[in-house]
Structures are given as C-alpha cells and as structure tokens.
Design an enzyme around this catalytic site. Sequence first.
Site, PDB file in Angstrom:
ATOM      1  N   GLU A 137       6.982  17.646  13.473  1.00  0.00           N
ATOM      2  CA  GLU A 137       6.286  18.879  13.106  1.00  0.00           C
ATOM      3  C   GLU A 137       5.164  18.599  12.108  1.00  0.00           C
ATOM      4  OE1 GLU A 137       6.597  20.866  15.207  1.00  0.00           O
ATOM      5  OE2 GLU A 137       7.998  22.484  14.792  1.00  0.00           O
ATOM      6  N   THR A 189      -1.286  25.368  15.150  1.00  0.00           N
ATOM      7  CA  THR A 189      -0.445  25.769  14.020  1.00  0.00           C
ATOM      8  C   THR A 189      -1.118  25.435  12.689  1.00  0.00           C
ATOM      9  OG1 THR A 189       1.549  25.514  15.326  1.00  0.00           O
ATOM     10  CG2 THR A 189       1.842  25.473  12.953  1.00  0.00           C
TER      11      THR A 189
HETATM   12  N1  HSE Z   1       6.888  28.676  10.829  1.00  0.00           N
HETATM   13  C1  HSE Z   1       5.812  28.012  11.511  1.00  0.00           C
HETATM   14  C2  HSE Z   1       4.537  28.792  11.318  1.00  0.00           C
HETATM   15  C3  HSE Z   1       6.154  27.926  12.972  1.00  0.00           C
HETATM   16  O1  HSE Z   1       4.571  30.000  11.515  1.00  0.00           O
HETATM   17  O2  HSE Z   1       3.515  28.207  10.953  1.00  0.00           O
HETATM   18  C4  HSE Z   1       5.108  27.268  13.809  1.00  0.00           C
HETATM   19  O3  HSE Z   1       5.557  27.294  15.158  1.00  0.00           O
END
Ligand code: HSE
Length: 317
Positions: A137, A189
């Site tokens: 991630e 993201t």
């Molecule tokens: N919690 C993360 C965000 C998830 O909202 O940036 C990304 O899939």
Amino acid sequence: MKQQINPVINQTVKVASPGTVANLVCGFDVLGLCLDAPADEMTVTIISEKEVRLKSADGYNLPTDPMQNTAGAPLVEILQELNADFGFDVLIKKNIKPGSGIGSSAASAAGAVVAANHLLNNFFSQEQLVRFAMSGEKVASGVKHADNVAPCIYGGITLIRSIFPLDIVPIPAPELWVTVVHPQIEVRTSDARQILKKQVLLKDAIKQWGNIAGLVAGFMKNDYDLIGRSLEDVIIEPVRSILIPGFDDVKKQSKAAGALGGGISGSGPSIFMLSTNEQTAEAVKKEMHTVFNKIGLEHHVYVTTINQQGVKVLKDI
Ligand code: HSE
C-alpha cells in the site's frame, strides 16, 4: 536469523484475491469490508533464485521492479525477514482495475502474501501478513494503511484500531448486499490523499466519531437503521466527492431505491451502497446506470455480498 520453513522449489499455488471497500464512509483508514466480486487471480511459485519475479497476465503494464509493485514489495520484505535463500515468481491477472477505489493495490499485496505464506506452511500469522501487505500500500499511495489489506486477508468487515502497533478487530455484521459502481475514470489514491485537509474542526470530529461508533454498533447489533444513519462522512467526502461526476445523484437515487446508505469506495472513483437484500441491491444498480448513462460516463456495476473468507487458495499446482 534463518528460519526452518523448508520451502519446496517449483511448488506453486493459485489464489483469488478479492476487492475491498475501504473507509466505509465515516471510517477513514480504520474500517473496510471484503467483497465477493471482483477478484484478481495470482499464481505464486517458489524459485531457487533469491529474487521476486513479476509477470502480468493482463493488459495493465504494472511495474515489474518488485520495489515499485504492490505485490513485489511485501514479498521482498518476507524474503528479507526470513533471510531466505530462495525467491518467488508471481503471475498476476488483475480483474480489479488499478485506480478504481475497490482495493486493486491491496488485492495484489494481500494475494501475494497469502499465497507465499501458503507455500511456507502458513509460517506467518494473518496479522503479520497484514504488516507485510501494508508495504504494498505504501508503494501505491505513499503511506501505509490497512483498511483494504486487512479485510482482504481476514475477510468480512474489519476495524483497524491502530497500525503502529497493528490492532485489527474483525466486526461481525448482518447479511448485507453491496452495489458498487465503477465509473471509468482513474483516481490515484496518492492524489486523493493529498487534497485532504490536514486539520479537522472539533465539531466535525465529534460527528465523525459518533458515526464510526454508531456504524460498528449497528453492524454488531444487526441494527440496519443504525447502520444507515451512521453512513455519513463530514470530513473526507465533501472534499473527495468533487472528483466523482454524478456522486450526489447516485447517493440520492440509491437511497430513494431503498439502500441503507453508502458513499465513496476507498479513495474513489467507485461508489458503493449497502442494502439489506438482493432485490434492493439490483434496484440500486439500475439507479446507478441511469445516473451515469445520463452523464454519458462509461461505468461498470457489481452487485455482490460480503466475502467472509478473504483471499482464497484455489489450488496447489
Ligand atoms: N483509506 C484509504 C484512503 C483507502 O481513503 O485513502 C484507499 O483505498
């Protein structure tokens, strides 16, 4: 220190690694659920060379440098932790489009570590696997967060109470149907995180933690009304929703069709809605089509349920 795990060169396993919905509206970075569909397919093989080799069986041209790839970085970390004298070959067939908001990067990271762990006689715990998968991630979004990889590995709905140290709490929930629409635009993201405000007003924080507690309580008490009332986000959604054409209409019309509520899936652009039954979830799908057809935006809709298993080992080859 070298561990005794007896890896077998050329042993191969195939897994299905599902999509996930992170945040669940009010729970930014702390709540997520695992979807029955879509899912990526990954084939992992133990090789005698001390390296991670990545190949893709799809058209996404994702980086083949392991440290730039969400499946590669966690595997490099596993090999380092074991001081291993072997490596992994990984074949990835992505069915979850990168940049969709349905946990595409997490599916690669989680699928890779679960498959590798299967080949290592389940040497690592699920929590350790989440720790490795979070490195994937970080490749994708610049920061470690576990609200996609934890539900992907554990299945069901998970609360990530803390990531340093890791504290993952599986949350039981009643039957829920999930309708997810993926408008065919890409939201990275990292970009969707950068636009967020760094400070929050106390009055908004109070509303938000009331909703997070309400949502978790609603899941655990099988209280659909409480779940619906708690699906409200006063901090992240107002900022991110401007990146998603049709967002307000999808929400309004889905609720009118009977959905409990919903919002941005992860960092978007996908939007998810929760319903108590399949018929309502299908009615929501129709409304989503109507909104995006009107705007003329290509989109794909999934009607699915919560996947209680997470990454699934399909077969040893
Ligand atoms: N919690 C993360 C965000 C998830 O909202 O940036 C990304 O899939």
